[in-house]
Enzyme design. Structure first.
Site, short mmCIF file in Angstrom:
data_model
loop_
_atom_site.label_atom_id
_atom_site.label_comp_id
_atom_site.label_asym_id
_atom_site.label_seq_id
_atom_site.Cartn_x
_atom_site.Cartn_y
_atom_site.Cartn_z
N HIS A 109 -5.83 0.37 -10.46
CA HIS A 109 -6.87 -0.53 -10.31
C HIS A 109 -8.23 -0.73 -10.44
O HIS A 109 -8.74 0.25 -10.21
CB HIS A 109 -6.39 -1.20 -8.86
CG HIS A 109 -4.99 -0.86 -7.85
ND1 HIS A 109 -3.88 -0.57 -7.93
CD2 HIS A 109 -3.73 -2.49 -8.07
CE1 HIS A 109 -2.51 -0.30 -8.16
NE2 HIS A 109 -2.42 -1.28 -7.62
N ASP A 112 -9.92 1.01 -7.72
CA ASP A 112 -9.57 1.96 -7.49
C ASP A 112 -10.96 2.80 -7.96
O ASP A 112 -11.23 4.31 -7.07
CB ASP A 112 -8.26 2.40 -7.42
CG ASP A 112 -6.92 1.76 -7.37
OD1 ASP A 112 -7.02 0.94 -6.32
OD2 ASP A 112 -5.91 1.70 -8.58
N ASP A 317 6.51 4.47 -0.19
CA ASP A 317 6.26 5.02 -0.97
C ASP A 317 6.46 6.39 -0.81
O ASP A 317 4.87 6.93 -1.27
CB ASP A 317 4.80 4.07 -1.01
CG ASP A 317 4.21 3.56 -1.39
OD1 ASP A 317 5.84 2.44 -2.21
OD2 ASP A 317 4.05 2.66 -1.40
C1 XUL Z 1 2.54 -2.12 -3.67
C2 XUL Z 1 2.51 -1.34 -5.34
C3 XUL Z 1 1.29 -1.35 -5.92
C4 XUL Z 1 1.48 -1.70 -7.56
C5 XUL Z 1 0.25 -1.68 -8.56
O1 XUL Z 1 3.88 -1.79 -3.64
O2 XUL Z 1 3.20 -0.85 -5.60
O3 XUL Z 1 0.73 -0.66 -5.98
O4 XUL Z 1 2.11 -0.73 -8.47
O5 XUL Z 1 -0.45 -3.11 -7.29
#
Ligand code: XUL
Ligand code: CO
Length: 449
Positions: A109, A112, A317
């Site tokens: 991003h 980032d 995640d």
């Molecule tokens: C959030 C997510 C983000 C996207 C990119 O759940 O997955 O990190 O991948 O904005």
């Protein structure tokens, strides 16, 4: 020459380039299954898998959660002279990591990579300064950009949404970031540009004009597409579906929903899906469901590789570790024709209490090994032919006679009903689906039998 990059300072000292050592290796800093150049089904593992590292989790997320501050000490933050100085150190650390782990791609991003400045113009200047450095490092190391994106969800100004904000001024500020992130992606030769609509949804319908917000989202995406194409972007746009979190309901709920939206607004030629395993689970689907749904409609694009925790209902995640899941995913991906512009981006983070610098390596090794195993099992499914053969036979009645006519659209409902009437009930339809048998066959492949 060292086979990995380090800047003026080595940020992961004592860790060499991660090598393949084979299944019997007890070295936690070696691959046991991922052998980049090994050919599986006519293609090298690395070209099947196209691993990418997520800049945000690996180099920005410090382990903070709603109950406590960060626990991960990032060496590039220590003794930092300014936010830009920190960002430069972080980038050198990132390229050291990409090359040591042997991932050919990364994703980022805007925020980032570069800190927000005091104005949109300063923020853009910061980003472009870092992009110049990233371009140099990409050339030096051969690492490539899988996709870029803009973080239009973290800053408080986006608390009511970005492209779906009820306030026009916020949409214009989101545009400053998306425009700059598209420029950055083009400059870095990115193969894709992703939209994850983190706050494009609602918390309550009592304060929301849902129809207007969805129209605004479509308009914004169309403008972004048109701008990028005008600037010469040849890559693919991705939408990353997620049903909720941080909003109660996100407009890009799941693959099926997003495909309908893209078709409604004429965006279906330029956009594909970036499917995240954990998001699929939150939508009440499994990962492979989303992959097959995208592929069936011609929208398969890229993957955010991770996993949730089956007893938790949020986006944990975590790094993917289940061979069963990676096997089914890779089988779906191979059937979809494999990755072209997309890849397996580890949108995954180490746990808050994983505080050793080596944990980041170990986590990625586990994820890469899990997909290397999944790939080999998927190839076994294909080579052995029992499962694909069973599916083919199951639909054989559409291959000839009236079934083939039906498939070609050559029958009316009256004709179809007459075929049914003439045939009578008999035993038609009472054919076993043999799910348990097929599950047992698959389990055999998992054990390499
Ligand atoms: C959030 C997510 C983000 C996207 C990119 O759940 O997955 O990190 O991948 O904005
Ligand atoms: Co993601």
């Amino acid at each position: 020459m060292a086979d990995y990059f380090t800047g003026a300072k080595e940020y992961f000292p004592g860790i060499q380039k991660i090598k393949y050592e084979g299944a019997k290796s007890k070295n936690p800093l070696a691959f046991r299954y991922y052998d980049a150049d090994k050919v599986i089904g006519g293609k090298k593992m690395k070209d099947h898998l196209r691993f990418a590292i997520a800049y945000w989790h690996s180099f920005c997320a410090d382990g903070a959660d709603p109950f406590g501050p960060g626990t991960h000490i990032f060496p590039w933050n220590v003794d930092a002279k300014s936010p830009m100085h920190t960002a430069e150190g972080k980038m050198e650390a990132a390229f050291e990591f990409f090359t040591k782990i042997g991932a050919e791609y990364y994703a980022f991003h805007d925020r980032d990579m570069a800190p927000e400045g005091g104005s949109p113009a300063e923020s853009e200047k910061n980003l472009m300064t870092l992009v110049t450095k990233a371009k140099k490092l990409q050339e030096e190391t051969g690492v490539k950009l899988l996709w870029g994106t803009a973080n239009v969800f973290s800053n408080p100004r986006f608390m009511n949404g970005a492209a779906t904000n009820p306030e026009f001024g916020v949409i214009a500020l989101a545009a400053t970031q998306v425009k700059a992130a598209i420029d950055a992606t083009i400059e870095l030769g990115g193969q894709g540009y992703t939209f994850w609509g983190g706050r494009e949804g609602y918390m309550s319908l009592l304060n929301t004009d849902l129809k207007k917000e969805k129209e605004n989202l479509a308009r914004f995406l169309t403008m972004a597409r048109d701008y990028a194409r005008k600037q010469g972007f040849k890559g693919v746009f991705y939408i990353e579906p997620k049903p909720m979190e941080p909003t109660k309901h996100q407009y890009d709920f799941d693959t099926e929903t997003v495909i309908g939206f893209l078709r409604q607004w004429g965006l279906d030629k330029d956009f594909r899906m970036n499917i995240e395993a954990n998001h699929a689970e939150l939508a009440g689907h499994d990962f492979v469901h989303e992959l097959e749904t995208a592929a069936a409609a011609g929208f398969f694009g890229s993957v955010d590789a991770n996993r949730g925790d089956w007893v938790n209902g949020w986006d944990t995640d975590q790094f993917p570790i289940s061979y069963y899941e990676t096997a089914l995913a890779m089988y779906a991906i191979i059937k979809a024709g494999g990755f072209t512009t997309g890849g397996l981006n580890f949108d995954a983070k180490i746990r808050r209490n994983s505080v050793d610098p080596s944990d980041l390596f170990v986590a990625h090794i586990g994820g890469m090994d899990a997909f290397a195993v999944g790939l080999q099992i998927a190839q076994r499914i294909i080579d052995d032919g029992v499962i694909p053969g069973f599916v083919k036979d199951r639909y054989a009645s559409f291959g000839s006679g009236d079934g083939a006519k039906f498939s070609k659209g050559e029958l009316s409902l009256e004709q179809l009903a007459k075929i049914g009437t003439d045939a009578g009930y008999g035993k038609t339809g009472l054919t076993s689906g043999k799910q348990e048998y097929l599950e047992n066959v698959l389990n055999g492949y998992l054990l390499g039998l």
